[in-house]
Design a protein around this motif. Structure first.
Motif, PDB file in Angstrom:
ATOM      1  N   CYS A 554       0.869  -1.174   0.000  1.00 39.86           N
ATOM      2  CA  CYS A 554       0.000   0.000   0.000  1.00 39.86           C
ATOM      3  C   CYS A 554       0.903   1.219   0.000  1.00 39.86           C
ATOM      4  O   CYS A 554       1.674   1.431   0.946  1.00 39.86           O
ATOM      5  N   TRP A 555       0.816   1.973  -1.063  1.00 35.75           N
ATOM      6  CA  TRP A 555       1.753   3.066  -1.253  1.00 35.75           C
ATOM      7  C   TRP A 555       1.010   4.339  -1.682  1.00 35.75           C
ATOM      8  O   TRP A 555      -0.199   4.316  -1.897  1.00 35.75           O
ATOM      9  N   GLY A 556       1.743   5.402  -1.798  1.00 30.94           N
ATOM     10  CA  GLY A 556       1.172   6.656  -2.294  1.00 30.94           C
ATOM     11  C   GLY A 556       1.154   6.696  -3.814  1.00 30.94           C
ATOM     12  O   GLY A 556       1.057   5.660  -4.469  1.00 30.94           O
ATOM     13  N   ASN A 557       1.293   7.876  -4.357  1.00 36.13           N
ATOM     14  CA  ASN A 557       1.195   8.078  -5.793  1.00 36.13           C
ATOM     15  C   ASN A 557       2.504   7.697  -6.496  1.00 36.13           C
ATOM     16  O   ASN A 557       3.521   8.360  -6.311  1.00 36.13           O
ATOM     17  N   PRO A 558       2.489   6.653  -7.335  1.00 38.55           N
ATOM     18  CA  PRO A 558       3.728   6.172  -7.953  1.00 38.55           C
ATOM     19  C   PRO A 558       4.262   7.089  -9.049  1.00 38.55           C
ATOM     20  O   PRO A 558       5.343   6.853  -9.564  1.00 38.55           O
ATOM     21  N   ASN A 559       3.480   8.109  -9.384  1.00 44.55           N
ATOM     22  CA  ASN A 559       3.995   9.067 -10.369  1.00 44.55           C
ATOM     23  C   ASN A 559       5.031   9.993  -9.748  1.00 44.55           C
ATOM     24  O   ASN A 559       5.702  10.736 -10.447  1.00 44.55           O
ATOM     25  N   LYS A 560       5.128   9.964  -8.429  1.00 48.45           N
ATOM     26  CA  LYS A 560       6.158  10.748  -7.753  1.00 48.45           C
ATOM     27  C   LYS A 560       7.398   9.873  -7.575  1.00 48.45           C
ATOM     28  O   LYS A 560       7.331   8.823  -6.932  1.00 48.45           O
ATOM     29  N   PRO A 561       8.526  10.294  -8.160  1.00 47.96           N
ATOM     30  CA  PRO A 561       9.727   9.438  -8.198  1.00 47.96           C
ATOM     31  C   PRO A 561      10.187   8.933  -6.828  1.00 47.96           C
ATOM     32  O   PRO A 561      10.609   7.789  -6.712  1.00 47.96           O
ATOM     33  N   GLU A 562      10.083   9.769  -5.772  1.00 51.45           N
ATOM     34  CA  GLU A 562      10.568   9.315  -4.456  1.00 51.45           C
ATOM     35  C   GLU A 562       9.681   8.182  -3.935  1.00 51.45           C
ATOM     36  O   GLU A 562      10.158   7.235  -3.321  1.00 51.45           O
ATOM     37  N   ILE A 563       8.382   8.323  -4.188  1.00 54.73           N
ATOM     38  CA  ILE A 563       7.460   7.296  -3.706  1.00 54.73           C
ATOM     39  C   ILE A 563       7.672   5.993  -4.470  1.00 54.73           C
ATOM     40  O   ILE A 563       7.732   4.912  -3.887  1.00 54.73           O
ATOM     41  N   LEU A 564       7.837   6.111  -5.791  1.00 51.62           N
ATOM     42  CA  LEU A 564       8.085   4.912  -6.576  1.00 51.62           C
ATOM     43  C   LEU A 564       9.438   4.300  -6.198  1.00 51.62           C
ATOM     44  O   LEU A 564       9.588   3.076  -6.160  1.00 51.62           O
ATOM     45  N   GLY A 565      10.402   5.160  -5.880  1.00 52.57           N
ATOM     46  CA  GLY A 565      11.718   4.671  -5.471  1.00 52.57           C
ATOM     47  C   GLY A 565      11.622   3.810  -4.229  1.00 52.57           C
ATOM     48  O   GLY A 565      12.245   2.745  -4.137  1.00 52.57           O
ATOM     49  N   SER A 566      10.820   4.253  -3.273  1.00 53.96           N
ATOM     50  CA  SER A 566      10.691   3.473  -2.046  1.00 53.96           C
ATOM     51  C   SER A 566       9.966   2.148  -2.320  1.00 53.96           C
ATOM     52  O   SER A 566      10.174   1.152  -1.631  1.00 53.96           O
ATOM     53  N   LEU A 567       9.131   2.146  -3.342  1.00 49.12           N
ATOM     54  CA  LEU A 567       8.430   0.923  -3.731  1.00 49.12           C
ATOM     55  C   LEU A 567       9.396  -0.065  -4.393  1.00 49.12           C
ATOM     56  O   LEU A 567       9.358  -1.272  -4.134  1.00 49.12           O
ATOM     57  N   VAL A 568      10.264   0.459  -5.238  1.00 48.35           N
ATOM     58  CA  VAL A 568      11.259  -0.392  -5.895  1.00 48.35           C
ATOM     59  C   VAL A 568      12.158  -1.039  -4.839  1.00 48.35           C
ATOM     60  O   VAL A 568      12.434  -2.235  -4.877  1.00 48.35           O
ATOM     61  N   ARG A 569      12.571  -0.222  -3.870  1.00 46.88           N
ATOM     62  CA  ARG A 569      13.436  -0.735  -2.800  1.00 46.88           C
ATOM     63  C   ARG A 569      12.768  -1.857  -2.019  1.00 46.88           C
ATOM     64  O   ARG A 569      13.399  -2.847  -1.659  1.00 46.88           O
ATOM     65  N   ALA A 570      11.484  -1.688  -1.769  1.00 47.71           N
ATOM     66  CA  ALA A 570      10.746  -2.735  -1.052  1.00 47.71           C
ATOM     67  C   ALA A 570      10.696  -4.011  -1.894  1.00 47.71           C
ATOM     68  O   ALA A 570      10.862  -5.123  -1.380  1.00 47.71           O
ATOM     69  N   SER A 571      10.481  -3.855  -3.201  1.00 45.29           N
ATOM     70  CA  SER A 571      10.430  -5.038  -4.077  1.00 45.29           C
ATOM     71  C   SER A 571      11.770  -5.754  -4.112  1.00 45.29           C
ATOM     72  O   SER A 571      11.823  -6.984  -4.126  1.00 45.29           O
ATOM     73  N   GLN A 572      12.851  -4.951  -4.114  1.00 46.14           N
ATOM     74  CA  GLN A 572      14.189  -5.566  -4.101  1.00 46.14           C
ATOM     75  C   GLN A 572      14.400  -6.367  -2.819  1.00 46.14           C
ATOM     76  O   GLN A 572      14.949  -7.471  -2.848  1.00 46.14           O
ATOM     77  N   ALA A 573      13.952  -5.778  -1.711  1.00 47.63           N
ATOM     78  CA  ALA A 573      14.092  -6.488  -0.438  1.00 47.63           C
ATOM     79  C   ALA A 573      13.308  -7.795  -0.481  1.00 47.63           C
ATOM     80  O   ALA A 573      13.796  -8.850  -0.063  1.00 47.63           O
ATOM     81  N   ALA A 574      12.089  -7.728  -1.014  1.00 54.77           N
ATOM     82  CA  ALA A 574      11.254  -8.932  -1.079  1.00 54.77           C
ATOM     83  C   ALA A 574      11.956 -10.012  -1.908  1.00 54.77           C
ATOM     84  O   ALA A 574      11.953 -11.194  -1.547  1.00 54.77           O
ATOM     85  N   TYR A 575      12.584  -9.582  -3.008  1.00 52.88           N
ATOM     86  CA  TYR A 575      13.306 -10.515  -3.867  1.00 52.88           C
ATOM     87  C   TYR A 575      14.495 -11.131  -3.117  1.00 52.88           C
ATOM     88  O   TYR A 575      14.667 -12.354  -3.073  1.00 52.88           O
TER      89      TYR A 575
END
Lengths: 799, 270
Positions: A554-575
């Motif tokens: 559950c995240w904020g607006n992915p059109n904002k680079p910082e928010i999407l960045g934190s999402l990418v980081r979470a996905s990397q951790a999950a991987y």
């Protein structure tokens, strides 16, 4: 019924954007242009039905465009920049780990309504966790009720249908003591949202006869305008029914609730940020008894093999349910045949309404009457509305009039993939200055932490849910040494003896979530949440190598680079963690655009990564609980304690700004969890509880009052990675730590088994009902009645 | 000869009917409980019973399970109780007066009370009710129950014979407060029709939350004067195995005290 043709062929960019906004299509300009191109090719304007169908099918909710889209990710660490390009974040991280692990006990992953793993030779178990955030913000009761109703249908709609055995729910709410004047206009007060959400899950879940056995609540002011409501359901399914197949010529049968104007634009609305104008009619209206009737009857039809495929009507309504089933074949639907709650719905409304309790089946023509009779016998409405074809087209008719005629390939494969930018900058990390406390302050702090809104007892919620229905909950959400004591149990265990006669096997459900860590670093948050879910499962006796995970972003607006960045980081951790532990993700969900605008300023939620875990255990008789059992037993702390107070509950209570957020060493973690599993399996542990929010002293306190026993703890015996003060030691939230109770006859075996692992013998269980804590080094001695600890823990959340 | 007859009798399969409808929830675990005690069990939808009215009389035991029949709309259990009373009416009364065991659990208890099969099936009129819990919310927890014994270890109710003085069972309901006029309550007490009362672990009076609903006289379950018709709010079918108990207590190493309740009805018929 009126069908409108929408002018799109001659619109300019500005007009395309305006059309998308005005009609709540939630399509970007690039997507609108793609739609325009398609209709320019076939040389006509779309009907409203067609445009709405495209919007539903292409919605973030149904297509997960962000997680499967192109992302250019820039990481800034120590002045250096590193760019990574993803073509499909989900496929390259979480899903990729699952594929690499290729576990033979995974039956169906990331393709159906839920993930399915092996239970025994003949049965599988399915698990799915959904979010229902936007609706719950606007209409807490209805939003959460239809949230749980929806995820139950996911389980009914997996393969040929699973029988639900348990529900889970995790919520994130704003702070309940928020002043009314601070609540933004048009929003409900956080306490009202919390109460409404709990009541909604209670009334729907209880009426469905499915026990709600596991969950969690996290309170933070960041969720005031955007509460998070995660609902999960686990079910059991014969393995030979875990796949579905639609054949051309099969009939389309809609079963259950009637279609109304509720839930129009639910799917697209979930990609819109909320504001005071947000439309409540996007929220669906639930009726659990209709769904219960569908459950009772469809499992009969399943066992009689009367249909070939089934799916639920969720987001996007019939448009996505029938659309998904007919994606490979094509289909024709007579919209006027769909049973309505009331007259007056336009064809596009019928097609995309998210009215609840509806399932769509593919029925071979020869079973037409048999299946209708079966439903009719128990007063369940079932209506044939169309047919699957072999022309790859979506053809919708209202009477004789064609209201939509499009290629399935465009609908399901036509969505353009733009590239989004994502960035992450490492923030400077500072240790907190040494935390020194007196014995008196320490004694108060222990109670303050137990009473903290994110640690305290959830019994006010748990006891409103029937967690015992079906009679299979053998490890319960609250456990105690007698029926009048209770403490927070790490994981629940379901023993499905009424479904699988004679089985000894059980299913362990647990979760992990901690958005507090995510405020500092979403990588650490995700890693800690995954370990927490696994620790919880291991505490009752799950094998850490047989755990399967579900991700929920559950995240904020992915059109904002910082928010999407934190999402990418979470996905990397999950991987990384999934591969590191060798545990696959089997299903997941994301909910983005969780933000709210007040006076032109936009507030985004703290990112939340919920990990839900499911595992099958061989013998339910071997499971253990968290309450202390007998005086004279030894208490051990397994794992090393580090100076990690960053984003901890203690830091919040004491208002510390600095501190290191807990790290995670997967190798050590894996070894410790495997050894605990062996110890439980060999009957060496009497009780086991993990250390999480509130640190080890919180865990020990919980074990003591749940067991109605005292404890003598020698704080000097706690092994730490460096020199730490007693407060730092007791409240640090370092990962990979467990408190276990060992009886005298097992001490030798236990210590031998844990050779090579950091283990501290920190005390023993007593009969005097006192928590006694001694540290000669710090010259501190604390004595507290466990009843006072229990009171502190219980008083906060008693509404 | 006599011995052979006894053996045949012992092997007789007891037939249990579980009535279900939209919103019935606890039917599978109830079926498992009776089956564990050696019965054959049919879960039968009310529509099927209505279409063949005498079917019910071919069974030896009648059970109405927990859940939210028809969503508990109007009032808990009201709609199904009316359906049973007015569409199967005579046959259910006949069943009760013949002395065959009947049990209503949770929503089933509410249904028996609302159709008037409890506490006085002879009259078949509603004279008591189960109202909202004093806490005004749904309560799911394990509670202690005092087994009421008429005199020296003999219960009036055939379902609760040879139980310990205090047992524990889980409750899960929002409307479990037993209410009746004083005169009716006195009658029930005088006739020893109270089967279970909420109590503390020693069998003494207790308060919320161990008394989960504030029932008059702490009543958790009642039976008719004959002792064959039994209704209770707690769920014995959720305590068939020791493993289901929060601290895994039970008897014979494996079983939970709920099993004994179902075993009593089956043994009574053998």
């Amino acid at each position: 019924m009126k069908v409108n043709t929408i002018e799109i062929l001659n619109l300019n960019d500005k007009q395309l954007v305006e059309l998308s906004r005005k009609s709540v299509l939630s399509l970007s300009l690039v997507e609108m242009k793609e739609v325009q191109k398609y209709f320019r090719n076939i040389k006509r304007n779309p009907t409203d039905v067609e445009l709405e169908t495209i919007a539903q099918t292409w919605s973030e909710h149904c297509k997960h465009k962000t997680l499967t889209g192109n992302i250019e990710y820039t990481e800034e660490k120590g002045g250096k920049k590193k760019v990574t390009k993803y073509k499909n974040l989900l496929k390259e991280t979480i899903f990729n780990a699952t594929m690499k692990l290729n576990k033979d006990w995974c039956i169906s992953v990331f393709k159906d309504n839920a993930g399915v793993i092996d239970f025994d030779k003949t049965n599988g178990v399915a698990f799915k966790v959904e979010t229902h955030n936007h609706p719950s913000a606007l209409e807490p009761y209805g939003g959460s009720a239809t949230g749980i109703g929806g995820v139950i249908r996911d389980i009914l709609g997996v393969g040929l249908g699973a029988k639900p055995l348990a529900n889970t729910d995790v919520f994130c709410f704003g702070l309940p003591d928020t002043k009314s004047s601070e609540v933004p206009e048009g929003m409900h007060h956080p306490k009202r949202i919390a109460k409404g959400v709990v009541s909604g899950v209670r009334d729907y879940g209880n009426r469905m006869g499915i026990p709600t056995v596991n969950g969690g609540v996290f309170f933070d002011k960041g969720y005031m305008a955007n509460p998070l409501v995660y609902c999960g359901t686990m079910g059991i399914i014969p393995k030979n029914m875990s796949e579905k197949e639609v054949k051309p010529g099969d009939l389309v049968l809609v079963v259950g609730g009637r279609t109304g104007r509720d839930g129009i634009h639910g799917a697209t609305f979930s990609s819109v940020e909320l504001d005071k104008e947000s439309d409540v009619s996007a929220v669906q209206i639930g009726n659990p008894i209709v769904e219960k009737k569908v459950l009772d009857t469809m499992l009969k039809a399943r066992d009689l093999k009367l249909y070939r495929a089934v799916t639920d009507c969720g987001a996007g309504g019939l448009s996505s349910a029938a659309g998904e089933l007919g994606e490979k074949t094509g289909l024709v639907i007579q919209l006027e045949k769909v049973p309505l709650k009331y007259k007056g719905l336009a064809p596009w409304e019928i097609w995309i309404s998210e009215a609840q309790e509806r399932m769509v089946f593919a029925v071979p023509p020869k079973n037409k009457n048999k299946i209708l009779n079966l439903f009719k016998k128990e007063n369940v409405e079932a209506t044939f509305i169309g047919k699957f074809t072999n022309d790859g087209k979506l053809l919708l008719k209202y009477g004789n009039e064609v209201v939509a005629n499009m290629e399935m390939s465009f609908l399901h494969g036509g969505v353009p993939k733009p590239t989004r930018k994502a960035v992450w900058k490492q923030k400077p990390i500072k240790k907190q200055s040494p935390v020194k406390v007196s014995a008196k302050t320490l004694q108060e702090d222990i109670k303050k932490v137990l009473a903290d809104i994110n640690v305290c007892s959830r019994d006010w919620i748990i006891r409103q849910y029937d967690h015992e229905v079906q009679g299979q909950t053998v490890v319960k959400p609250l456990q105690g040494s007698s029926i009048t004591n209770s403490g927070p149990q790490d994981a629940a265990v379901i023993w499905p003896y009424t479904v699988v006669k004679g089985t000894k096997k059980g299913i362990v459900l647990s979760n992990g979530i901690n958005p507090e860590y995510g405020k500092v670093d979403t990588y650490k948050m995700t890693a800690s949440s995954i370990e927490e879910a696994m620790r919880n499962a291991v505490c009752v006796g799950a094998d850490p190598e047989k755990i399967s995970l579900l991700d929920n972003f559950c995240w904020g607006n992915p059109n904002k680079p910082e928010i999407l960045g934190s999402l990418v980081r979470a996905s990397q951790a999950a991987y990384d963690l999934s591969l590191g532990y060798g545990v696959p993700f089997i299903s997941g969900k994301d909910s983005l655009y969780n933000e709210y605008t007040i006076d032109g300023k936009t507030y985004s939620i703290p990112p939340a990564f919920l990990v839900s875990s499911m595992s099958v255990i061989e013998d339910v008789n071997k499971t253990i609980t968290m309450d202390l059992k007998n005086a004279g037993n030894s208490i051990y702390l397994i794992g090393i304690t580090k100076n990690e107070l960053g984003a901890s509950v203690y830091s919040k209570v004491k208002n510390f700004k600095n501190g290191i957020v807990p790290d995670l060493d997967v190798k050590v973690s894996k070894k410790i969890m495997k050894t605990i599993f062996s110890a439980i399996n060999e009957g060496l542990l009497e009780s086991c509880h993990d250390c999480s929010e509130g640190g080890l002293i919180t865990s020990i306190s919980e074990m003591a009052f749940a067991g109605d026993k005292g404890v003598n703890i020698n704080a000097d015996a706690i092994k730490t990675s460096e020199k730490m003060t007693i407060a730092e030691t007791l409240f640090s939230e370092s990962n990979t730590r467990f408190i276990v109770e060992v009886s005298p006859e097992n001490v030798v075996k236990f210590e031998k088994m844990f050779k090579g692992i950091v283990v501290s013998k920190i005390g023993e269980v007593s009969n005097d009902k006192l928590l006694k804590l001694e540290s000669k080094k710090s010259k501190i001695s604390v004595k507290e009645n466990i009843k006072n600890l229990q009171k502190a823990w219980q008083k906060t959340l008693q509404w | 000869m006599a011995k052979n007859f006894a053996m045949v009798n012992k092997m007789k399969k007891i037939k249990v009917i579980i009535i279900r409808t939209a919103g019935t929830n606890c039917d599978y675990e109830l079926k498992s409980a009776f089956e564990l005690c050696g019965a054959t069990v049919d879960r039968v939808h009310i529509n099927e019973l209505i279409s063949s009215k005498n079917k019910i009389l071919s069974y030896d035991v009648l059970a109405v399970p927990g859940g939210f029949s028809y969503g508990d709309d109007i009032a808990s259990g009201k709609i199904l109780s009316n359906e049973i009373k007015y569409k199967l009416g005579d046959n259910v009364k006949k069943f009760a007066l013949s002395g065959k065991p009947i049990i209503g659990i949770c929503n089933g208890f509410q249904i028996l009370v609302k159709m008037g099969l409890l506490p006085k099936p002879e009259n078949f009129e509603q004279i008591s009710t189960l109202s909202y819990n004093d806490s005004n919310k749904f309560e799911c927890r394990w509670v202690h129950l005092k087994t009421e014994k008429k005199n020296n270890d003999r219960t009036l109710c055939l379902w609760t014979r040879d139980l310990p003085d205090v047992i524990s069972l889980p409750v899960a309901h929002g409307e479990g407060k037993f209410v009746a006029d004083k005169k009716i309550l006195d009658d029930i007490e005088k006739n020893n029709q109270v089967v279970f009362r909420y109590c503390d672990k020693n069998g003494k009076d207790t308060v919320y939350p161990q008394d989960p609903n504030g029932s008059l006289n702490a009543i958790a379950g009642v039976c008719n004067k004959k002792g064959n018709v039994f209704g209770l709010m707690p769920h014995p079918e959720r305590y068939i195995y020791a493993l289901q108990h929060p601290s895994r207590e039970g008897y014979d190493g494996v079983y939970g005290w709920g099993k004994k309740i179902f075993q009593n009805a089956i043994d009574y018929l053998k």
